[in-house]
Design a protein around this motif. Structure first.
Motif, PDB file in Angstrom:
ATOM      1  N   ASN A  58       0.894  -1.173   0.000  1.00 30.72           N
ATOM      2  CA  ASN A  58       0.000   0.000   0.000  1.00 30.72           C
ATOM      3  C   ASN A  58       0.932   1.223   0.000  1.00 30.72           C
ATOM      4  N   PHE A  59       1.327   1.644  -1.221  1.00 27.76           N
ATOM      5  CA  PHE A  59       2.482   2.546  -1.360  1.00 27.76           C
ATOM      6  C   PHE A  59       2.185   4.017  -1.080  1.00 27.76           C
ATOM      7  N   THR A  60       0.935   4.423  -1.113  1.00 33.04           N
ATOM      8  CA  THR A  60       0.578   5.777  -0.691  1.00 33.04           C
ATOM      9  C   THR A  60      -0.933   5.837  -0.462  1.00 33.04           C
ATOM     10  N   ALA A  67       7.678  18.659   3.931  1.00 30.71           N
ATOM     11  CA  ALA A  67       8.107  17.511   3.116  1.00 30.71           C
ATOM     12  C   ALA A  67       6.928  16.913   2.348  1.00 30.71           C
ATOM     13  N   LEU A  68       5.773  16.780   3.024  1.00 34.74           N
ATOM     14  CA  LEU A  68       4.609  16.167   2.353  1.00 34.74           C
ATOM     15  C   LEU A  68       4.104  17.022   1.204  1.00 34.74           C
ATOM     16  N   SER A  69       4.281  18.355   1.328  1.00 35.43           N
ATOM     17  CA  SER A  69       3.763  19.211   0.256  1.00 35.43           C
ATOM     18  C   SER A  69       4.762  19.334  -0.901  1.00 35.43           C
ATOM     19  N   ARG A  70       6.021  19.047  -0.637  1.00 35.79           N
ATOM     20  CA  ARG A  70       6.987  19.170  -1.736  1.00 35.79           C
ATOM     21  C   ARG A  70       7.155  17.866  -2.506  1.00 35.79           C
ATOM     22  N   TYR A  71       6.956  16.732  -1.857  1.00 40.64           N
ATOM     23  CA  TYR A  71       6.907  15.464  -2.593  1.00 40.64           C
ATOM     24  C   TYR A  71       5.622  14.763  -2.172  1.00 40.64           C
ATOM     25  N   THR A  72       4.633  14.808  -3.053  1.00 42.77           N
ATOM     26  CA  THR A  72       3.270  14.420  -2.693  1.00 42.77           C
ATOM     27  C   THR A  72       2.941  12.984  -3.122  1.00 42.77           C
ATOM     28  N   ILE A  89       2.733   8.544  -7.261  1.00 36.51           N
ATOM     29  CA  ILE A  89       1.855   7.830  -8.214  1.00 36.51           C
ATOM     30  C   ILE A  89       2.395   8.017  -9.635  1.00 36.51           C
ATOM     31  N   ALA A  90       2.844   9.242  -9.943  1.00 37.03           N
ATOM     32  CA  ALA A  90       3.387   9.511 -11.286  1.00 37.03           C
ATOM     33  C   ALA A  90       4.614   8.634 -11.545  1.00 37.03           C
ATOM     34  N   LEU A  91       5.413   8.428 -10.502  1.00 39.38           N
ATOM     35  CA  LEU A  91       6.600   7.583 -10.642  1.00 39.38           C
ATOM     36  C   LEU A  91       6.189   6.125 -10.894  1.00 39.38           C
ATOM     37  N   VAL A  92       5.223   5.656 -10.125  1.00 38.88           N
ATOM     38  CA  VAL A  92       4.732   4.280 -10.282  1.00 38.88           C
ATOM     39  C   VAL A  92       4.174   4.104 -11.704  1.00 38.88           C
TER      40      VAL A  92
END
Ligand code: FDA
Length: 391
Positions: free
Chosen positions: A52-54, A74-79, A84-87
């Motif tokens: 469950n990756f995010t 941190a959460l707002s700069r890498y969301t 999901i876009a990377l996956v």
């Protein structure tokens, strides 16, 4: 022979692998060390093997920390959308299971392969099966010694997680390092962990295996999900969630009838007057649970014969059942560790220790703990990314 790098990262779990890859892809020379034989072991077993990756609902409110603002940057700069876009970029199919939780359609192995692939692309030197013997800091360099080699770098990232599930190689090493550098540690404790019930609630332990949708609450925090009775006490998502908030000596409250109000048993009296309370409860709850609750409520006879007042009281009790857990199942069964390296010691922008230049803590090692449902991996990605931008 001593080898030099731009940064040494300790711990090849979610945070360490991601941070190493991102820094490596930025052209940094990274050494990633883990004492386990293989990287990403928790990722492999996560989410029942589907990781469950995010979570689509990631927000700072879904995290516990002594400083509830710390994780915002941190959460707002890498969301979640970034991960999901990377996956998607790696063509890994996924689905939303429930409550915004995103899982791989296939296997967690795909996430580990994604991370390892990116580490390879970033020319990260990965050393597994290497126990760290010592870490020293002098002349602006961190020196890490293992049984086989020595390495040095001007930056050290600690990504060794917390002690949850020690049999998988989890340790409190990050806290030892923090203390070595005089950094405060918020008392670690098992979180997302089953609760154990005392003798007074022994009756409920007989329900081992029974699950029911409930609202579990502690103070003002509440989760509506399934609860599961076990031979030692309470588990299931609603209980794991509330366990992160629970403090010893205080009750956890369970609403066994989350869709009803306290008048529902009075209504039942007019709709099903010839039913006993037990028969009626059995229509709404698993039979064995209905039997135990009925035994505790001790209202005999058919509903028609029971006073409204007693039914209202029973309805209120079912909606607000108090359990006094006598403990948790501990680190052996905890999904994460709450507490950890104090956020007061770290920059929320970079994860670098404010008082020790070049020393970073990321992931579960830090006093930031997410809810169940992909929030903890998102913290690993976001905090790892934040550090990687500055290495
Ligand atoms: P992590 O624990 O992943 O990595 C730490 C690494 O450091 C490990 O590889 C370890 O071997 C290494 N290490 C430790 N001590 C060391 C030492 N002294 N020297 C060298 N290396 C050392 N979360 C989520 O969001 N979705 C999910 O589906 C799940 N599912 C899940 C299932 C189960 C069974 C567990 C136990 C946990 C989860 N989690 C989860 C939580 C999630 O796994 C956890 O929050 C992250 O893995 C934390 O990532 P870190 O990289 O910080 O630590």
């Amino acid at each position: 022979m001593k080898k030099s790098y731009d940064a040494i990262i300790l711990g090849a779990g979610a945070a360490g692998l991601f941070c190493a890859a991102e820094a490596g892809l930025r052209g940094r020379r990274i050494l990633l060390i883990d004492h386990a034989e293989k990287p990403g072991k928790k990722i492999l077993i996560s989410g029942g093997g589907r990781c469950n990756f995010t979570n689509l609902g990631v927000s700072p409110e879904c995290y516990l920390s002594a400083n509830r603002h710390f994780m915002k940057s941190a959460l707002s700069r890498y969301t979640a959308q970034d991960f999901i876009a990377l996956v998607d970029h790696y063509g890994i199919p996924w689905h939303e299971k429930t409550l915004g939780q995103l899982f791989c359609d296939g296997s967690s192995r795909q996430i580990v392969d994604l991370l390892l692939g990116r580490c390879k692309q970033g020319q990260v030197a990965l050393q597994c099966g290497k126990a760290v013997r010592s870490v020293t800091h002098a002349d602006g360099f961190y020196r890490v010694t293992t049984d086989d080699f020595e390495a040095e770098a001007p930056a050290l990232v600690v990504a060794t997680g917390g002690p949850a599930i020690p049999k998988m190689g989890a340790t409190g090493f990050a806290y030892e390092l923090a203390r070595q550098f005089n950094l405060k540690v918020v008392q670690p404790r098992p979180a997302l962990v089953p609760l154990t019930l005392s003798r007074e609630d022994a009756l409920f332990r007989e329900l081992s295996g029974v699950a029911s949708e409930v609202i579990a609450s502690y103070g003002k925090t509440a989760f509506r999900e399934a609860a599961l009775f076990t031979h030692r006490g309470l588990s299931g998502p609603a209980i794991l969630q509330i366990s992160s908030y629970w403090q010893s000596g205080h009750p956890v409250r369970i609403n066994f009838c989350p869709t009803e109000n306290t008048e529902w048993l009075v209504k039942a009296k007019s709709n099903s007057p010839k039913n006993t309370l037990c028969q009626f409860l059995r229509r709404h709850l698993p039979d064995r649970l209905a039997d135990v609750l009925n035994e505790r409520l001790a209202l005999d006879g058919i509903l028609a014969e029971l006073p409204d007042k007693a039914l209202r009281r029973a309805g209120a009790q079912l909606a607000n059942w108090e359990f006094y857990p006598d403990g948790t199942e501990g680190y052996a069964k905890a999904e994460v560790t709450a507490g950890g390296v104090s956020t007061a010691e770290l920059s929320s922008q970079t994860m670098e220790a404010k008082r020790v230049s070049g020393l970073y803590f990321i992931g579960e090692a830090v006093d930031v703990t997410g809810w169940l449902g992909g929030y903890n991996f998102q913290w690993a990605w976001s905090s790892g990314w934040a550090a990687a931008q500055i290495l």
